[in-house]
Design an enzyme around this catalytic site. Sequence first.
Site: not given
Ligand code: HPA
Length: 266
Positions: A25, A55, A77, A79-80, A107, A205-206, A229, A241
């Site tokens: 990302s 993306h 991903h 989750y998609e 990320a 998540m990847s 973050n 996001h």
């Molecule tokens: N959690 C999960 N996936 C993420 C995060 C997070 O805080 N930041 C970027 N991708």
Amino acid sequence: MEDTIKFINERTENFKPQVGIILGSGLGELADEYCKFAIPYSEIPNFIKSTVQGHKGRLVFAEIAGKNVVMMQGRNHFYEGHSMHEITYPVRVMKKLGVETLILTNAAGAVNESYVPSDLMLIKDHINFMGTNPLIGPNNPDFGERFPDMTEIYRKDLRNAAKKCASELGIDIKEGVYLANSGPSYETPAEIRMARLLGADAVGMSTVPEAIVANYCGMRVLGISCISNTASTHDGEKLSHAEVIDTTNKTKEKFKALIVKILANL
Ligand code: HPA
């Protein structure tokens, strides 16, 4: 697989990549700057379209710092709604194209309380918390064995080389454990406390599915997380996001410089 490889070879004039990079990302710019051939995923037989915000969804071939590279500008991903097999198909494709070293980027949220947004973290190891595994199903021995060893997915020699590159660039790079959740919901504060107890330094998540398949196929893996973050929300602060993309945008120059230097030293 034969159809996929034949199509790619035709479109790239039989370009032979040695290194694969999956751009996470907000980190896709490298593929805009270095681009010899680009193929949208939607045109490649048996590839799936990338649908996530931020993306682009194309396979980009280029020479960077003297290395032949294939980049995924945007990843698919779990989750998609795609299957684990579908999201890791590109790793098998890279293997068939001749890729020996795979650089995975993402990320991620900081679990380690000493990390701050825009830090970079080398992935030392991972925890697969996605509840499934990309190698489930019949095994194709052409790629690897049924019960593959996973003791050193993220090769120490590559991590040491990356640390040296970071230090030469004046980048303070962290090293830690990445825990992958399926998403798409971000973690609750209790889940972040749990991740910390389990020994994780970052969450995302990847990456983990691709790392498992790459290691299984005998590829050398390097993983780099851009800390976007602090995952543990505090004082009612919320995570979006947009914030993740905003931080990766601020980090991308540092990130690109590091990748180019790593490639030069591979
Ligand atoms: N959690 C999960 N996936 C993420 C995060 C997070 O805080 N930041 C970027 N991708």
